[in-house]
Every structure is written in C-alpha cells, then in structure tokens.
Design an enzyme around this catalytic site. Structure first.
Site, mmCIF file in Angstrom:
data_model
loop_
_atom_site.group_PDB
_atom_site.id
_atom_site.type_symbol
_atom_site.label_atom_id
_atom_site.label_comp_id
_atom_site.label_asym_id
_atom_site.label_seq_id
_atom_site.Cartn_x
_atom_site.Cartn_y
_atom_site.Cartn_z
ATOM 1 N N ASP A 30 0.978 -1.221 0.056
ATOM 2 C CA ASP A 30 -0.181 0.032 0.167
ATOM 3 C C ASP A 30 0.823 1.205 -0.064
ATOM 4 O OD1 ASP A 30 -3.173 0.227 0.950
ATOM 5 O OD2 ASP A 30 -1.987 2.274 1.102
ATOM 6 N N LYS A 35 -0.841 3.187 7.367
ATOM 7 C CA LYS A 35 -1.434 1.873 6.999
ATOM 8 C C LYS A 35 -0.501 0.405 6.777
ATOM 9 C CE LYS A 35 -5.213 2.307 4.318
ATOM 10 N NZ LYS A 35 -5.961 2.420 3.272
ATOM 11 N N PHE A 149 -17.384 -10.070 -3.389
ATOM 12 C CA PHE A 149 -18.640 -9.647 -3.119
ATOM 13 C C PHE A 149 -18.699 -9.370 -1.466
ATOM 14 C CE2 PHE A 149 -18.699 -12.391 -7.022
ATOM 15 C CZ PHE A 149 -19.442 -11.620 -7.724
ATOM 16 N N LEU A 150 -17.682 -9.487 -0.876
ATOM 17 C CA LEU A 150 -17.667 -9.391 0.675
ATOM 18 C C LEU A 150 -18.482 -8.229 1.110
ATOM 19 C CD1 LEU A 150 -15.796 -6.810 2.001
ATOM 20 C CD2 LEU A 150 -13.861 -8.456 1.065
ATOM 21 N N PHE A 253 -32.731 -7.897 2.726
ATOM 22 C CA PHE A 253 -32.515 -6.479 2.011
ATOM 23 C C PHE A 253 -33.852 -5.922 1.593
ATOM 24 C CE2 PHE A 253 -28.204 -4.997 0.928
ATOM 25 C CZ PHE A 253 -27.502 -5.830 1.694
ATOM 26 N N GLY A 261 -26.073 3.373 2.066
ATOM 27 C CA GLY A 261 -24.836 4.220 2.223
ATOM 28 C C GLY A 261 -23.652 3.427 1.707
ATOM 29 N N CYS A 264 -19.943 1.517 -1.707
ATOM 30 C CA CYS A 264 -20.015 0.590 -2.782
ATOM 31 C C CYS A 264 -21.354 1.015 -3.411
ATOM 32 C CB CYS A 264 -19.986 -0.859 -2.380
ATOM 33 S SG CYS A 264 -18.390 -1.124 -1.413
ATOM 34 N N LYS A 327 -23.227 1.301 8.315
ATOM 35 C CA LYS A 327 -24.182 0.370 8.683
ATOM 36 C C LYS A 327 -23.421 -0.198 10.174
ATOM 37 C CE LYS A 327 -21.946 -3.455 6.339
ATOM 38 N NZ LYS A 327 -22.276 -4.620 5.309
ATOM 39 N N ARG A 334 -18.443 6.384 5.005
ATOM 40 C CA ARG A 334 -18.337 6.832 3.628
ATOM 41 C C ARG A 334 -20.060 6.864 3.236
ATOM 42 N NH1 ARG A 334 -14.482 2.922 0.464
ATOM 43 N NH2 ARG A 334 -15.202 1.758 2.154
HETATM 44 C C1 UGA Z 1 -22.128 -4.036 -0.588
HETATM 45 C C2 UGA Z 1 -22.538 -5.656 -1.181
HETATM 46 O O1 UGA Z 1 -23.779 -6.198 -0.042
HETATM 47 C C3 UGA Z 1 -21.402 -6.520 -1.189
HETATM 48 O O2 UGA Z 1 -21.964 -7.746 -1.746
HETATM 49 C C4 UGA Z 1 -20.439 -5.929 -1.786
HETATM 50 O O3 UGA Z 1 -19.332 -6.863 -1.997
HETATM 51 C C5 UGA Z 1 -19.848 -4.517 -1.330
HETATM 52 O O4 UGA Z 1 -21.098 -3.738 -1.315
HETATM 53 C C6 UGA Z 1 -18.993 -4.059 -2.273
HETATM 54 O O5 UGA Z 1 -19.412 -3.611 -3.387
HETATM 55 O O6 UGA Z 1 -17.586 -3.885 -1.695
HETATM 56 P P1 UGA Z 1 -21.580 -3.198 2.034
HETATM 57 O O7 UGA Z 1 -21.312 -1.994 1.208
HETATM 58 O O8 UGA Z 1 -20.575 -3.661 3.048
HETATM 59 O O9 UGA Z 1 -21.653 -4.369 0.800
HETATM 60 O O10 UGA Z 1 -22.925 -3.022 2.689
HETATM 61 P P2 UGA Z 1 -24.605 -3.672 2.572
HETATM 62 O O11 UGA Z 1 -24.719 -4.829 3.726
HETATM 63 O O12 UGA Z 1 -24.992 -4.193 1.169
HETATM 64 O O13 UGA Z 1 -25.455 -2.496 3.024
HETATM 65 C C7 UGA Z 1 -25.390 -1.364 2.235
HETATM 66 C C8 UGA Z 1 -26.357 -0.236 2.687
HETATM 67 O O14 UGA Z 1 -27.591 -0.784 2.608
HETATM 68 C C9 UGA Z 1 -26.217 0.068 4.339
HETATM 69 O O15 UGA Z 1 -26.294 1.326 4.495
HETATM 70 C C10 UGA Z 1 -27.251 -0.584 4.775
HETATM 71 O O16 UGA Z 1 -27.622 -0.154 6.145
HETATM 72 C C11 UGA Z 1 -28.212 -0.496 3.980
HETATM 73 N N1 UGA Z 1 -29.407 -1.397 3.901
HETATM 74 C C12 UGA Z 1 -29.273 -2.796 3.787
HETATM 75 C C13 UGA Z 1 -30.950 -1.318 3.806
HETATM 76 O O17 UGA Z 1 -31.153 0.321 3.912
HETATM 77 N N2 UGA Z 1 -31.762 -2.058 3.993
HETATM 78 C C14 UGA Z 1 -31.331 -3.413 3.737
HETATM 79 O O18 UGA Z 1 -32.528 -4.257 3.699
HETATM 80 C C15 UGA Z 1 -30.068 -3.693 3.599
#
Ligand code: UGA
Length: 437
Positions: A30, A35, A149-150, A253, A261, A264, A327, A334
């Site tokens: 990096d 970091k 996809f994490l 979801f 937010g 991603c 979350k 971000r």
């Molecule tokens: C997301 C995807 O879920 C991953 O599969 C992907 O790899 C990742 O982006 C990425 O591109 O790196 P992540 O950003 O960690 O993962 O968060 P999520 O769990 O998807 O949640 C995203 C947002 O949606 C959060 O703000 C969460 O609070 C919100 N959310 C989620 C809702 O408002 N309602 C829901 O039912 C689910």
C-alpha cells in the site's frame, strides 16, 4: 503459493490476511505508510470484526508481511489488484486513477507465467484495456477479473467462505491457463463446495455491478413502499414480512429505513449509469436514477419527520443521533445516511450530538462541525429527540424506561425500524418509525 495484494483498504487488508490464512505466502502493498505500519504490527487500520485476531494469528506464522515497496511483488505467482475506485468528484463515473497506477507500477516486476487478478469494482471494459497494457509489457502474464462480493462487517467470513467465485478470462474458457492457477489459490473454499463460474472479462465485471445494483434496487423498492405506506397509513415492516415469504422475493434486503450508503452501493450504481451512457445503453439503466433518488429522499424525509416530532421547528432543539457508521459492525462513514442526516439537521438549526461505538473518529474527520460523544448515556442527556440511525445491537437493546431519566423529551425516531413501537409507546414515548403508522 506466493501472492501479492496491491491496495490494503477494506478489501485488500482482509484479502491479504485471508489468503495467508489459506496457507499462502502473502505480501500486502500500500502507498499509505501509516496503514502499512499498523498492518505490520497486526493492528487493523479500520474496524472489521475478526480482522485483528486473524492478522495476529497469520503474522505469527511468518506468512504475511506488508510494505510500501512495489518491488516486493517480484516473484509472486499471483498479484491481486485491490485498490479503490471511488466516485469522481462532480461526476457519476468511477475514478480509475488508482487501478491504472497500480497496474502501471506492477508492470516492471511481472515475469512469465504469473497471473494478475483484478478484484476492484470497475466499469465494464476496464479489464480488457488492462489486459492489453499487461500483454504489451509481458505477453506471458494473464489477467483474470475476479470480483469480490464481501460485505463490510462480515468481510473475513465472506472472504474465507464466499457464496461464489467468478473468474473472468479473455476467452471465457475453463481451459484458460489462469483458471487452474486461481483454483489453486482458492483450493480450500473450492474443495468445501463453493461454486465457481468462468466467464469472459466483460461478464465478470458486469456481475459485480449488476449484483450491487440489484441490492440497491431492492432497498429502494421497499423504501418506495415505505413512502406509500406513510401516505396510506399502512406498515411497511409487515408488508416486507408478507412479500418476503414468497421465495422468489425473499425477506433479505427488504429493510425499509433511511436507505443505503457506504463506499460501494451509491457510487457503484452511479458509475454503472455513467458507463452505460458511454456504451450507448443509458436507457437500460435509467431506473437506477430513480433508485438513487428514492434513496436520497429518505434522508430529507427523516429531517422533515424530526421537525414534526419536535413540534414544527428544529431551531435550538437538542437532537441525539444514535449511530454514525453507514451500517452496524463497521466504522466506515463513507456516504453514511446517518451522518448526512445529522449534518442536515445541524444546518437547519438543531444542536446535534452524534454517538457511535466505533465510527466517531472517522465521522469527526468528515463532519468536524458536529458534536461527538462516545458514551451513549452522556450523548442522550437532555435530548429533545433521539434518532436511531445505525442499528448497532446496543441501540436495538435500549430500554425505554431507564432512558426516560436522561432525556428532556420522550421522542424517538427509529430510522431503521428495529425497535418495538408498542413497547416504546407503552413507556410513554412519542415513537415514529419509517413507513409505519
Ligand atoms: C455491498 C454488497 O452487499 C457486497 O456484496 C459488496 O461486495 C460490497 O457492497 C462491495 O461492493 O464491496 P456493503 O457496502 O458492505 O456491501 O454493505 P451492505 O450490507 O450491502 O449495506 C449497504 C447499505 O444498505 C447499508 O447502508 C445498509 O444499512 C443498507 N441496507 C441494507 C438497507 O437500508 N436495507 C436493507 O435491507 C439492507
């Protein structure tokens, strides 16, 4: 195998540690010296459950090291590109500076037979462009696009036990020489039954953006239903339970609230629209503009509801925002809807205090004008209203009776619909959820 991981952010740091856990010899690279110093000392530079324990465990084996020196990639069998692709300032498109720079910096160290593996989320067409660049410098090095996809908050388990692998290779064929090499990297999860698909480069890139767009659409769909429920006096949580019982829809979801937010979903749907426009296929994704608009509308809706809850004016009202991270189980702020709402409330004259178990330092860097208090009990003291905006377990478990002694007014807005309205109302609180009567 000998593996290098270029870019040690949320994706790369976890990937490096997990690859070492799988038995490989890993070097993480990096440009950020701080970091690298922290990771070298087995300290996670951000909060991710299980990461620090894993760093400690694998570093004691001697299989994991970190450096700022790109020359350390020389001799690796596989080079993972894990740098960020943030949204460009003032545009929807993704900023490819870091990916391009990482590949350029890697070129002098590549040797025949090695494989470069892209994991960053990129606009479709990037991989084929990078494959040409690599072939120009070192014709016997292959490029694979292997999207990640994490989920933050579950990053370690998602990396060690993903629900699928996607390998994009130039000819889209199982026989491509890079497929066997990547199979060796992921031998443990593949042997445990994780499915893997081989596709061409463009399909692999699209799988990632399509998946995130689908997830964003699902969230905005239920938030649109919440708007309708508010207008009709119905309850979106019951609606989600009922439609979610249909296997074809599913309950995951479908949590209505303040919207999505993070680093991603928001930027990925925007970059996808921008790329579709460049390809002359913008009509295919105009619905994502609506997905984005519904999502952003939730934030202003919460500001309006808070004003209503406070009797029509926000001026001088002491508002406590519970949660700053985008979350729970993350310190990532971000594009956090919680913080964006907190900032809007403050702009409109409220006196806002924000609390969060992990994200306050990051939040204070982004919005220094807000007041931050670590301890929940002190944060809620004398509040005119509480807003639960990130559903950390400790906020889900708040007791409406004991909280009564601390706040000035018994008002709570449940921005994630995780509290039991009947319980809070029975304790005397004025409770408001989103999309609920
Ligand atoms: C997301 C995807 O879920 C991953 O599969 C992907 O790899 C990742 O982006 C990425 O591109 O790196 P992540 O950003 O960690 O993962 O968060 P999520 O769990 O998807 O949640 C995203 C947002 O949606 C959060 O703000 C969460 O609070 C919100 N959310 C989620 C809702 O408002 N309602 C829901 O039912 C689910």
């Amino acid at each position: 195998m000998r593996i290098s991981v270029i870019g040690c952010g949320y994706l790369g740091a976890v990937h490096a540690a997990c690859m070492a856990k799988l038995g490989h010899h890993v070097t993480g690279i990096d440009v950020d010296e701080r970091k690298v110093a922290e990771l070298s000392a087995a300290v996670a530079p951000f909060y991710e459950p299980g990461l620090e324990d894993l760093l400690q465990e694998v570093q004691s084996t001697g299989r994991l090291s970190f450096t700022t020196d790109m020359a350390a990639t020389a001799g690796s069998d596989v080079h993972f590109i894990c740098v960020g692709t943030p949204q460009k300032k003032g545009e929807n498109a993704a900023d490819m500076t870091y990916v391009d720079a990482a590949v350029r910096a890697l070129l002098p160290y590549l040797s025949p037979g090695q494989v470069v593996v892209g994991k960053s989320t990129v606009p479709v067409g990037t991989a084929s462009r990078l494959a040409d660049t690599i072939a120009g410098a070192q014709p016997d090095v292959h490029l694979v696009w292997n999207p990640e996809f994490l989920r933050e908050g579950h990053a370690v388990s998602d990396t060690l036990n993903p629900d699928r692998f996607v390998y994009g290779v130039s000819d889209g064929s199982e026989e491509h020489p890079a497929v066997a090499i990547l199979d060796e990297v992921y031998d443990t999860p593949l042997s445990a039954g994780t499915p893997r698909l081989v596709s061409d480069l463009a399909t692999a890139e699209l799988v990632k953006t399509a998946a995130n767009s689908f997830l964003a659409t699902k969230i905005s769909f239920i938030n649109a239903m919440a708007e309708l429920c508010e207008a009709a006096g119905a309850d979106v949580t019951q609606l989600a339970d009922a439609i979610g019982m249909d296997d074809r829809i599913g309950r995951k979801f479908l949590h209505a609230g303040i919207g999505f937010g993070g680093g991603c979903l928001p930027k990925d749907i925007r970059a996808f629209m921008a790329r579709a426009g460049e390809l002359g296929a913008d009509q295919a994704l105009t619905f994502l503009r609506e997905v984005d608009a519904i999502n952003m509308r939730r934030r202003s809706r919460v500001v309006e509801l808070t004003r209503e809850l406070c009797g029509g004016s926000l001026l001088g009202k002491r508002i406590t925002v519970l949660g700053a991270a985008f979350k729970p189980e993350s310190d990532d702020v971000r594009d956090s809807p919680a913080l964006s709402i907190a900032a809007q409330l403050q702009l409109q004259g409220a006196v806002v205090t924000v609390t969060d178990p992990k994200a306050l330092a990051n939040a204070a860097r982004r919005f220094p004008e807000l007041q931050y208090v670590e301890d929940t009990d002190s944060a809620v003291m004398n509040a005119d209203a509480l807003l639960l905006l990130t559903e950390w377990q400790q906020y889900r478990e708040l007791d409406p009776h004991s909280l009564k002694q601390s706040v000035k007014e018994l008002r709570i807005l449940d921005g994630r619909n995780v509290l039991d309205p009947a319980k809070w109302r029975a304790a005397g609180w004025h409770y408001r959820g989103l999309g609920r009567p």
